[in-house]
Design a protein around this motif. Sequence first.
Motif, PDB file in Angstrom:
ATOM      1  N   ALA A   1       0.835  -1.204   0.000  1.00  0.00           N
ATOM      2  CA  ALA A   1       0.000   0.000   0.000  1.00  0.00           C
ATOM      3  C   ALA A   1       0.870   1.254   0.000  1.00  0.00           C
ATOM      4  O   ALA A   1       0.576   2.226  -0.711  1.00  0.00           O
ATOM      5  CB  ALA A   1      -0.934  -0.008   1.207  1.00  0.00           C
ATOM      6  N   ALA A   2       1.937   1.257   0.795  1.00  0.00           N
ATOM      7  CA  ALA A   2       2.832   2.417   0.850  1.00  0.00           C
ATOM      8  C   ALA A   2       3.526   2.636  -0.485  1.00  0.00           C
ATOM      9  O   ALA A   2       3.647   3.766  -0.969  1.00  0.00           O
ATOM     10  CB  ALA A   2       3.856   2.234   1.958  1.00  0.00           C
ATOM     11  N   GLU A   3       3.968   1.538  -1.106  1.00  0.00           N
ATOM     12  CA  GLU A   3       4.681   1.655  -2.379  1.00  0.00           C
ATOM     13  C   GLU A   3       3.762   2.147  -3.491  1.00  0.00           C
ATOM     14  O   GLU A   3       4.105   3.069  -4.240  1.00  0.00           O
ATOM     15  CB  GLU A   3       5.304   0.309  -2.759  1.00  0.00           C
ATOM     16  N   VAL A   4       2.593   1.531  -3.628  1.00  0.00           N
ATOM     17  CA  VAL A   4       1.666   1.922  -4.687  1.00  0.00           C
ATOM     18  C   VAL A   4       1.127   3.327  -4.436  1.00  0.00           C
ATOM     19  O   VAL A   4       0.944   4.123  -5.366  1.00  0.00           O
ATOM     20  CB  VAL A   4       0.512   0.911  -4.819  1.00  0.00           C
ATOM     21  N   GLY A   5       0.887   3.643  -3.169  1.00  0.00           N
ATOM     22  CA  GLY A   5       0.431   4.990  -2.840  1.00  0.00           C
ATOM     23  C   GLY A   5       1.444   6.035  -3.241  1.00  0.00           C
ATOM     24  O   GLY A   5       1.082   7.097  -3.768  1.00  0.00           O
ATOM     25  N   GLU A   6       2.726   5.758  -3.006  1.00  0.00           N
ATOM     26  CA  GLU A   6       3.752   6.716  -3.403  1.00  0.00           C
ATOM     27  C   GLU A   6       3.835   6.832  -4.923  1.00  0.00           C
ATOM     28  O   GLU A   6       4.048   7.924  -5.460  1.00  0.00           O
ATOM     29  CB  GLU A   6       5.100   6.283  -2.827  1.00  0.00           C
ATOM     30  N   LEU A   7       3.656   5.730  -5.644  1.00  0.00           N
ATOM     31  CA  LEU A   7       3.657   5.791  -7.104  1.00  0.00           C
ATOM     32  C   LEU A   7       2.495   6.642  -7.611  1.00  0.00           C
ATOM     33  O   LEU A   7       2.634   7.399  -8.578  1.00  0.00           O
ATOM     34  CB  LEU A   7       3.585   4.378  -7.695  1.00  0.00           C
ATOM     35  N   CYS A   8       1.346   6.535  -6.959  1.00  0.00           N
ATOM     36  CA  CYS A   8       0.205   7.387  -7.319  1.00  0.00           C
ATOM     37  C   CYS A   8       0.538   8.855  -7.093  1.00  0.00           C
ATOM     38  O   CYS A   8       0.196   9.722  -7.909  1.00  0.00           O
ATOM     39  CB  CYS A   8      -1.031   6.992  -6.503  1.00  0.00           C
ATOM     40  N   THR A   9       1.234   9.122  -5.983  1.00  0.00           N
ATOM     41  CA  THR A   9       1.643  10.493  -5.684  1.00  0.00           C
ATOM     42  C   THR A   9       2.594  11.018  -6.746  1.00  0.00           C
ATOM     43  O   THR A   9       2.477  12.161  -7.215  1.00  0.00           O
ATOM     44  CB  THR A   9       2.319  10.554  -4.303  1.00  0.00           C
ATOM     45  N   GLN A  10       3.544  10.187  -7.165  1.00  0.00           N
ATOM     46  CA  GLN A  10       4.496  10.590  -8.198  1.00  0.00           C
ATOM     47  C   GLN A  10       3.787  10.843  -9.522  1.00  0.00           C
ATOM     48  O   GLN A  10       4.124  11.794 -10.242  1.00  0.00           O
ATOM     49  CB  GLN A  10       5.567   9.517  -8.359  1.00  0.00           C
ATOM     50  N   MET A  11       2.820  10.002  -9.848  1.00  0.00           N
ATOM     51  CA  MET A  11       2.057  10.190 -11.080  1.00  0.00           C
ATOM     52  C   MET A  11       1.298  11.512 -11.040  1.00  0.00           C
ATOM     53  O   MET A  11       1.306  12.285 -12.010  1.00  0.00           O
ATOM     54  CB  MET A  11       1.090   9.024 -11.265  1.00  0.00           C
ATOM     55  N   HIS A  12       0.634  11.782  -9.932  1.00  0.00           N
ATOM     56  CA  HIS A  12      -0.119  13.026  -9.790  1.00  0.00           C
ATOM     57  C   HIS A  12       0.807  14.238  -9.926  1.00  0.00           C
ATOM     58  O   HIS A  12       0.488  15.200 -10.637  1.00  0.00           O
ATOM     59  CB  HIS A  12      -0.827  13.056  -8.437  1.00  0.00           C
ATOM     60  N   THR A  13       1.963  14.171  -9.254  1.00  0.00           N
ATOM     61  CA  THR A  13       2.912  15.283  -9.321  1.00  0.00           C
ATOM     62  C   THR A  13       3.400  15.511 -10.738  1.00  0.00           C
ATOM     63  O   THR A  13       3.478  16.653 -11.214  1.00  0.00           O
ATOM     64  CB  THR A  13       4.104  15.011  -8.390  1.00  0.00           C
ATOM     65  N   ALA A  14       3.726  14.416 -11.440  1.00  0.00           N
ATOM     66  CA  ALA A  14       4.221  14.539 -12.814  1.00  0.00           C
ATOM     67  C   ALA A  14       3.169  15.133 -13.739  1.00  0.00           C
ATOM     68  O   ALA A  14       3.472  15.981 -14.599  1.00  0.00           O
ATOM     69  CB  ALA A  14       4.662  13.164 -13.334  1.00  0.00           C
ATOM     70  N   LEU A  15       1.925  14.730 -13.559  1.00  0.00           N
ATOM     71  CA  LEU A  15       0.856  15.245 -14.415  1.00  0.00           C
ATOM     72  C   LEU A  15       0.607  16.731 -14.164  1.00  0.00           C
ATOM     73  O   LEU A  15       0.386  17.503 -15.114  1.00  0.00           O
ATOM     74  CB  LEU A  15      -0.424  14.442 -14.172  1.00  0.00           C
ATOM     75  N   VAL A  16       0.637  17.147 -12.901  1.00  0.00           N
ATOM     76  CA  VAL A  16       0.443  18.570 -12.589  1.00  0.00           C
ATOM     77  C   VAL A  16       1.592  19.392 -13.152  1.00  0.00           C
ATOM     78  O   VAL A  16       1.378  20.461 -13.758  1.00  0.00           O
ATOM     79  CB  VAL A  16       0.311  18.783 -11.064  1.00  0.00           C
ATOM     80  N   ARG A  17       2.800  18.916 -12.986  1.00  0.00           N
ATOM     81  CA  ARG A  17       3.947  19.650 -13.516  1.00  0.00           C
ATOM     82  C   ARG A  17       3.877  19.769 -15.031  1.00  0.00           C
ATOM     83  O   ARG A  17       4.206  20.829 -15.599  1.00  0.00           O
ATOM     84  CB  ARG A  17       5.254  18.950 -13.090  1.00  0.00           C
ATOM     85  N   ALA A  18       3.487  18.694 -15.686  1.00  0.00           N
ATOM     86  CA  ALA A  18       3.374  18.735 -17.146  1.00  0.00           C
ATOM     87  C   ALA A  18       2.261  19.707 -17.576  1.00  0.00           C
ATOM     88  O   ALA A  18       2.410  20.440 -18.575  1.00  0.00           O
ATOM     89  CB  ALA A  18       3.077  17.340 -17.682  1.00  0.00           C
ATOM     90  N   ALA A  19       1.175  19.738 -16.811  1.00  0.00           N
ATOM     91  CA  ALA A  19       0.050  20.591 -17.176  1.00  0.00           C
ATOM     92  C   ALA A  19       0.375  22.070 -17.041  1.00  0.00           C
ATOM     93  O   ALA A  19      -0.150  22.905 -17.784  1.00  0.00           O
ATOM     94  CB  ALA A  19      -1.166  20.243 -16.315  1.00  0.00           C
ATOM     95  N   VAL A  20       1.242  22.416 -16.082  1.00  0.00           N
ATOM     96  CA  VAL A  20       1.568  23.838 -15.869  1.00  0.00           C
ATOM     97  C   VAL A  20       2.882  24.240 -16.558  1.00  0.00           C
ATOM     98  O   VAL A  20       3.292  25.392 -16.451  1.00  0.00           O
ATOM     99  CB  VAL A  20       1.670  24.157 -14.361  1.00  0.00           C
ATOM    100  N   ALA A  21       3.487  23.299 -17.274  1.00  0.00           N
ATOM    101  CA  ALA A  21       4.780  23.598 -17.909  1.00  0.00           C
ATOM    102  C   ALA A  21       4.685  24.771 -18.865  1.00  0.00           C
ATOM    103  O   ALA A  21       5.603  25.604 -18.964  1.00  0.00           O
ATOM    104  CB  ALA A  21       5.292  22.356 -18.643  1.00  0.00           C
ATOM    105  N   ASP A  22       3.571  24.884 -19.603  1.00  0.00           N
ATOM    106  CA  ASP A  22       3.423  25.960 -20.585  1.00  0.00           C
ATOM    107  C   ASP A  22       3.216  27.321 -19.919  1.00  0.00           C
ATOM    108  O   ASP A  22       3.308  28.358 -20.585  1.00  0.00           O
ATOM    109  CB  ASP A  22       2.238  25.672 -21.507  1.00  0.00           C
ATOM    110  N   LEU A  23       2.935  27.322 -18.616  1.00  0.00           N
ATOM    111  CA  LEU A  23       2.706  28.581 -17.919  1.00  0.00           C
ATOM    112  C   LEU A  23       4.000  29.190 -17.397  1.00  0.00           C
ATOM    113  O   LEU A  23       4.013  30.324 -16.927  1.00  0.00           O
ATOM    114  CB  LEU A  23       1.756  28.346 -16.740  1.00  0.00           C
ATOM    115  N   THR A  24       5.093  28.405 -17.467  1.00  0.00           N
ATOM    116  CA  THR A  24       6.369  28.895 -16.972  1.00  0.00           C
ATOM    117  C   THR A  24       7.254  29.269 -18.150  1.00  0.00           C
ATOM    118  O   THR A  24       7.194  28.634 -19.222  1.00  0.00           O
ATOM    119  CB  THR A  24       7.063  27.821 -16.127  1.00  0.00           C
ATOM    120  N   PRO A  25       8.083  30.314 -18.001  1.00  0.00           N
ATOM    121  CA  PRO A  25       8.940  30.747 -19.121  1.00  0.00           C
ATOM    122  C   PRO A  25      10.030  29.735 -19.418  1.00  0.00           C
ATOM    123  O   PRO A  25      10.410  28.952 -18.575  1.00  0.00           O
ATOM    124  CB  PRO A  25       9.515  32.065 -18.590  1.00  0.00           C
TER     125      PRO A  25
END
Length: 254
Positions: free
Chosen positions: A230-254
């Motif tokens: 549960a801890a391992e899969v939960g952390e992978l979910c967290t990493q996925m969420h973080t990566a998706l948010v970063r990718a989504a806001v990438a165009d907003l940064t110079p």
Amino acid sequence: MSSGRAQRSEVQPEAAPDGQHEPWPRGISRRASMRISDVLAALQIEFPAVTTSKLRFLEEQGLVEPVRTAAGYRQYSPADIERLRFVLRQQRDRYMPLKVIGDRLAALDAGAEDEPAPRARLATRDGVRETAGTRLTLESLARESGVDAAFVEELVAAGVLRAHRTGSFDLWAREVVVAASALAEHGIDARHLRQFRTSADRQADLVEQVVAPWRGQRSASSRARAGTLAAEVGELCTQMHTALVRAAVADLTP
């Protein structure tokens, strides 16, 4: 990672034979004389939730190899305790999967990497030992997070935070409140944070599906496996969420 390693002999050498690396951690006694209860007493200073079943599960995974006496009892050395401390710390602080931890230990054993043995430390920065059952009141949660109690109440009303039936909160609530407070400085209030709660609940449902087969078994080893998974899969979910948010806001940064 195989759990079928040969058991060590009952008397352990203090040093490796010439031409071979002493297993990590080096320079610490490998004479096994401590029972599993002694190991728990040593580790629970920093890891209050560690159990006998957890230690046996880590043994099954080949991460530690206690000596077996003629009567079949496990005996551990000071080096074994430091090795366990390393494993538990990597899981807790870095959410590192056991396979990755095993690979890291193999590199340390072979001398390809080196790291000082992790000495014991208390579970909190202020020296107070936290237990798995520790709860925070609304007032103490607000105080430790540096916010007004009204702010915590707002998060509860919005469904971002959930109190236990007793009205108390678990330790994770502090991180939620601190993050919410920082977002509030940018005009993102509790109403906007509901979507984070919904997303977290959905991810938790996915994790529950993964660990369900293990949780359904009665053995202590299976329950320990469920907790680790549960801890391992939960952390992978967290990493996925973080990566998706970063990718989504990438165009907003110079």
